[in-house]
Design an enzyme around this catalytic site. Sequence first.
Site, PDB file in Angstrom:
ATOM      1  CE  LYS A 113      -2.319   6.787   5.083  1.00  0.00           C
ATOM      2  NZ  LYS A 113      -2.891   7.339   6.307  1.00  0.00           N
TER       3      LYS A 113
ATOM      4  N   GLY B 147      11.095   5.759  12.080  1.00  0.00           N
ATOM      5  CA  GLY B 147      11.061   4.632  13.011  1.00  0.00           C
ATOM      6  C   GLY B 147      11.116   3.295  12.308  1.00  0.00           C
TER       7      GLY B 147
ATOM      8  N   GLY C  61       9.391  11.740  12.395  1.00  0.00           N
ATOM      9  CA  GLY C  61       8.556  12.915  12.159  1.00  0.00           C
ATOM     10  C   GLY C  61       9.344  14.201  12.357  1.00  0.00           C
TER      11      GLY C  61
ATOM     12  NE  ARG D 138      12.062   6.420  18.960  1.00  0.00           N
ATOM     13  CZ  ARG D 138      10.908   6.555  18.329  1.00  0.00           C
ATOM     14  NH1 ARG D 138       9.817   6.015  18.832  1.00  0.00           N
ATOM     15  NH2 ARG D 138      10.842   7.235  17.208  1.00  0.00           N
TER      16      ARG D 138
HETATM   17  P1  ADP Z   1       9.196   5.440   8.545  1.00  0.00           P
HETATM   18  O1  ADP Z   1       8.625   5.028   9.886  1.00  0.00           O
HETATM   19  O2  ADP Z   1      10.586   4.923   8.348  1.00  0.00           O
HETATM   20  O3  ADP Z   1       9.077   6.932   8.313  1.00  0.00           O
HETATM   21  P2  ADP Z   1       6.719   4.885   7.168  1.00  0.00           P
HETATM   22  O4  ADP Z   1       6.024   4.860   8.491  1.00  0.00           O
HETATM   23  O5  ADP Z   1       6.453   6.004   6.248  1.00  0.00           O
HETATM   24  O6  ADP Z   1       8.309   4.742   7.398  1.00  0.00           O
HETATM   25  O7  ADP Z   1       6.338   3.572   6.343  1.00  0.00           O
HETATM   26  C1  ADP Z   1       6.666   2.308   6.789  1.00  0.00           C
HETATM   27  C2  ADP Z   1       5.703   1.286   6.273  1.00  0.00           C
HETATM   28  O8  ADP Z   1       5.543   1.365   4.873  1.00  0.00           O
HETATM   29  C3  ADP Z   1       6.180  -0.113   6.576  1.00  0.00           C
HETATM   30  O9  ADP Z   1       5.378  -0.671   7.574  1.00  0.00           O
HETATM   31  C4  ADP Z   1       6.046  -0.845   5.248  1.00  0.00           C
HETATM   32  O10 ADP Z   1       5.448  -2.114   5.361  1.00  0.00           O
HETATM   33  C5  ADP Z   1       5.154   0.086   4.442  1.00  0.00           C
HETATM   34  N1  ADP Z   1       5.344  -0.110   2.991  1.00  0.00           N
HETATM   35  C6  ADP Z   1       6.477  -0.050   2.284  1.00  0.00           C
HETATM   36  N2  ADP Z   1       6.254  -0.374   0.992  1.00  0.00           N
HETATM   37  C7  ADP Z   1       4.939  -0.638   0.878  1.00  0.00           C
HETATM   38  C8  ADP Z   1       4.090  -1.053  -0.201  1.00  0.00           C
HETATM   39  N3  ADP Z   1       4.585  -1.232  -1.428  1.00  0.00           N
HETATM   40  N4  ADP Z   1       2.789  -1.242   0.043  1.00  0.00           N
HETATM   41  C9  ADP Z   1       2.296  -1.061   1.297  1.00  0.00           C
HETATM   42  N5  ADP Z   1       3.036  -0.674   2.358  1.00  0.00           N
HETATM   43  C10 ADP Z   1       4.334  -0.473   2.153  1.00  0.00           C
HETATM   44 MG    MG Z   2       6.561   4.786  10.535  1.00  0.00          MG
END
Ligand code: ADP
Ligand code: MG
Length: 400
Positions: free
Chosen positions: A205, A355, A379, A37
């Site tokens: 989620k 992120g 976000g 960043r």
């Molecule tokens: P981003 O920041 O790219 O938007 P998120 O914050 O939604 O992504 O999610 C990232 C997290 O999701 C990572 O830390 C990863 O470990 C977790 N994750 C991915 N697959 C699983 C899983 N099967 N069970 C639990 N956590 C998971």
């Molecule tokens: Mg994230």
Amino acid sequence: MKNLDDLLSEGVRGRRVLVRADLNVPLDGEKITDDGRVRASLPTIRKLSDAGARVVVTAHLGRPKGEPDPKFSLAPVAGRLGELLGADVALAADLVGDSAKSVVAGLTDGSVALLENVRFDARETSKDDAERGALADELAALVGPDAAFVSDGFGVVHRKQASVYDVAKRLPAYAGGLVLAEVEVLRTLTGDPKRPYAVVLGGSKVSDKLGVIQALLPKVDKLLIGGGMAYTFLAAQGHNVGTSLLQEDQIESTKQLLAEHGDKLVLPVDVVVADRFAAEAERRVVAADAIPADWMGLDIGPRSVELFAGILREARTVFWNGPAGVFEFPAFADGTRGVAQAIVDSDAFSVVGGGDSAAAVRTLGLPEDGFSHISTGGGASLEYLEGKDLPGVAVLEGER
Ligand code: ADP
Ligand code: MG
């Protein structure tokens, strides 16, 4: 929307320019673990500095509780920014107090200063317009009557905050190069993307992303689901998911999505399960409809990677948000690596948002230039794709 180039052509030599940047980097103690960043913020700051502006940067770090907290000091960021710029960046010890005033007064043409964490002031994120307005007044007063404001923190433009939104109503405001580039990319995705248009969603989620899933389904050709949210979909199909991440309260709405858009939704056909949530957990590949009771899915399996990769290779537009598995554990990173590699291998216009997804690209050693665009704001990009207004962009488009 007026942008940085408009400001530069007005002439900025000797003029104070307040820049809202997104310098919210991950830290390990005082060490920056990923300076992406800071590097993304550099072009706008450098252009202003090269043009002789007196640049005052404001930014946040982490989530301090509205009061100074040394853990969240921007000191490491000031150091890194200075290294990358090749010039000292003075860090004010406060935001709008005596230190900030003296640092700003000491700026010479082309020099850059950073104000301490804007979230050390509770008014920054206040829901009360008057409280935020009072802080924005002080920020505007700090840089003086002839100053300009450049909004370049894309990661925060979905927030109605004093240094993002309110200050833009008090100073002549311009979109920085980064905000402009991000908004242009997102417009391509929401406008008339080249088809097939495939989206890969992962992460943890479903509830975080249900809105964007609903908004995207009518627009995309395929929506591939990986990550932790896949298990809510598998459960909605009636499968046992063992101890995998599961959002029971989302099963009904997920069933509805499957009923309405089953032709577009693509779920994993196999998963990598673990006997516990740990890097050194025992690991097995099983069919998606045969997850053993005491095991949890931590990644998509190799047949799913093949399935996803086939769709991604054919696509002409790809948006990816959210890792396909717990990539932080090397034993469960293959799915995320496979998805990312398939995007790198395709000729599609490809955008990575989020992120953790961007961090995965870098930590898994994939070439950043293998993607058309890696967004700095997860976000913000999701909210834009959902069709929500981004207050920090709208304020740049509106009348002052
Ligand atoms: P981003 O920041 O790219 O938007 P998120 O914050 O939604 O992504 O999610 C990232 C997290 O999701 C990572 O830390 C990863 O470990 C977790 N994750 C991915 N697959 C699983 C899983 N099967 N069970 C639990 N956590 C998971
Ligand atoms: Mg994230």
